[in-house]
Write an enzyme that holds these catalytic residues in place. Structure first.
Site, PDB file in Angstrom:
ATOM      1  N   CYS A 162       0.811  -1.227   0.000  1.00  0.00           N
ATOM      2  CA  CYS A 162       0.000   0.000   0.000  1.00  0.00           C
ATOM      3  C   CYS A 162       0.844   1.277   0.000  1.00  0.00           C
ATOM      4  CB  CYS A 162      -0.975  -0.002   1.176  1.00  0.00           C
ATOM      5  SG  CYS A 162      -0.238  -0.322   2.787  1.00  0.00           S
ATOM      6  N   ASP A 173      -7.502   5.606  -1.353  1.00  0.00           N
ATOM      7  CA  ASP A 173      -7.180   4.371  -0.649  1.00  0.00           C
ATOM      8  C   ASP A 173      -6.667   3.304  -1.621  1.00  0.00           C
ATOM      9  OD1 ASP A 173      -6.983   2.299   1.104  1.00  0.00           O
ATOM     10  OD2 ASP A 173      -9.084   2.276   1.713  1.00  0.00           O
ATOM     11  N   HIS A 214      -6.106   0.233  -0.805  1.00  0.00           N
ATOM     12  CA  HIS A 214      -6.503  -1.088  -0.312  1.00  0.00           C
ATOM     13  C   HIS A 214      -7.752  -1.609  -1.031  1.00  0.00           C
ATOM     14  CE1 HIS A 214      -4.173   0.786   2.981  1.00  0.00           C
ATOM     15  NE2 HIS A 214      -3.708  -0.445   3.148  1.00  0.00           N
TER      16      HIS A 214
END
Length: 482
Positions: free
Chosen positions: A110, A369, A371
């Site tokens: 990430c 994000d 993820h």
């Protein structure tokens, strides 16, 4: 025999983790991000107001609401701007990563993805300008459990169709493909066509293949020289140095007009930044650098003569905004930084969960994000699908949950531009009653003038913080707390 058995166990372990991460990060629950209509929203230096002039009733709006709910203020312009930012997320079904059997970065990559997003924003400023938006940004579907499967299937079919049609592969020098469409008629159409070519080329530089100039494979390989391997946790300071090496060693002619600089011990040395603007790359002549394509940014076009004398610089500053938690005294500082148009964002996040901060509203950060697990896209085809590289839904997080370890990024087009940037940042960094210690400092001269790295090897000079053996230190993440 023991080695063979150990290898089989590692292979099974890798496959099991891959399957688990695919399930864990591919199931995105439908959520709504609420924005206040009474407070301005800042996105990478641009300010948006969601409240219409004649609207005094409703005080909050949800970003996932219907289109009718956005006919107020300039909320639609915010949606267009946010969805035009390049979004890099977890991917599966990748070619094996360097020195590894891993075929996905789910669960560990990430921070590298956040760093890629920040670097992509710098390249957007360099080639397209801050006012650029993607023409198809408003057609993106919300990320929810109802659309993920169908969207992924469409991407896969589009990629397969492009492959079966025999689309051209990249040239031997690693350059990404450019659209070869028929030349548009009007000047406006020609400009839009050129910018779309840059957009697609820019995204392809971040493709998930070993040949991609700024792709995950290249970043992981550079991380090996810093003691990091695929599957390890990468902190924001280490990623800053990996990005610097990736930009400096990129071989594509389109990236010849830009380089990167990483601050030393929370200090930006102005003379070093100016030298980065002016100095050619090692072994590269001015004639070679003049082959780089000019920027289509209409406000400040870069001519070939300008490129032969100057490069743009991406300034990366690893900082720590507190001890175990972010010090509330730095909240206003972070807001000031994200209000600057030449800011390319902040990579950080929650502890062990990285994200890319691009703006704020009131006391909440707006972020992208990484993820979210998506399938591999073959960017070597001339018309690969772009939808999975743009995010339709922003997320918000309280400043209080932000991890203190982060890296701040800025884009400087020229040495003259840096003079203005340094003057403005110096005002932002002025100590106040609450902020007694600035997050970083800007000083005149070169780093070598302060004898910080005397006697160190090249590898140690590149490390984010330099230890003084005469002082007692404790470490926190990538940082040394004195």
């Amino acid at each position: 025999m023991e080695n063979k058995g150990s290898d089989e166990v590692e292979t099974l372990k890798t496959k099991f983790l891959s399957v688990w991460h695919n399930v864990k990060y591919s199931w995105a629950l439908k959520s709504k991000t609420s924005f206040s209509r009474n407070s301005p929203v800042f996105l990478l230096g641009k300010c948006y107001h969601f409240k219409a002039e004649d609207d005094d009733s409703v005080t909050e709006t949800c970003f996932e609401a219907s289109d009718e709910d956005f006919v107020m203020g300039n909320a639609e312009a915010f949606r267009m701007d946010f969805a035009s930012r390049v979004w890099l997320t977890y991917r599966t079904e990748l070619p094996p990563l360097p020195s590894s059997t891993l075929t996905s970065d789910c669960g560990w990559g990430c921070m590298l993805r956040a760093g890629q997003m920040m670097l992509a924003q710098a390249l957007i400023l360099h080639f397209l300008g801050r006012d650029w938006t993607w023409s198809e940004a408003m057609t993106l579907q919300p990320l929810d459990t109802e659309t993920w499967t169908t969207t992924a299937a469409k991407r896969l079919v589009a990629s397969l169709e492009a492959s079966l049609q025999g689309s051209p592969r990249p040239s031997d020098d690693g350059s990404p493909p450019m659209h070869q469409a028929q030349a548009p008629g009007s000047a406006e159409e020609a400009d839009a066509h050129l910018k779309e070519m840059y957009h697609r080329t820019l995204v392809s530089w971040f493709g998930d293949s070993p040949s991609a100039q700024l792709g995950l494979h290249r970043l992981v390989r550079m991380g090996l020289t810093m003691g990091k391997q695929a599957g390890d946790w990468y902190g924001p300071a280490v990623v800053a140095h990996i990005l610097k090496k990736a930009v400096e060693e990129a071989m594509d002619p389109g990236l010849a007009g830009i380089t990167a600089y990483v601050s030393q011990d929370c200090t930006v040395y102005s003379a070093d930044v100016v030298d980065s603007h002016r100095a050619p790359r090692a072994g590269q002549t001015s004639a070679e650098r003049s082959d780089a394509p000019p920027s289509p940014h209409s406000d400040q076009p870069i001519s070939a003569s300008t490129l032969s004398d100057s490069r743009a610089v991406i300034i990366l500053i690893p900082v720590r905004l507190g001890g175990e938690k972010t010090n509330p005294d730095y909240f206003n500082f972070a807001k000031s930084i994200l209000s600057l148009e030449y800011c390319i964002g902040i990579i950080g996040g929650k502890p062990k969960q990285a994200c890319y901060f691009v703006g704020f509203q009131d006391d909440s950060l707006i972020y992208m994000d990484p993820h979210y697990c998506q399938s591999f896209v073959d960017v070597s085809t001339s018309d690969f699908p772009l939808q999975s590289y743009h995010c339709p839904s922003p997320k918000k997080m309280p400043f209080s949950k932000m991890d203190p370890s982060c890296t701040i990024g800025f884009y400087s087009r020229s040495a003259q531009d840096y003079e203005r940037i340094s003057q403005e940042l110096s005002k932002v960094l002025q100590p106040s009653a609450r902020e007694k210690y600035p997050a970083f400092t800007i000083v005149q001269g070169h780093g070598r003038d302060y004898d910080l790295s005397a006697g160190l090897t090249q590898e140690k000079r590149e490390w984010p913080f330099i230890r003084d053996p005469r002082r007692t230190v404790t470490t926190a993440g990538d940082f040394v707390l004195l």
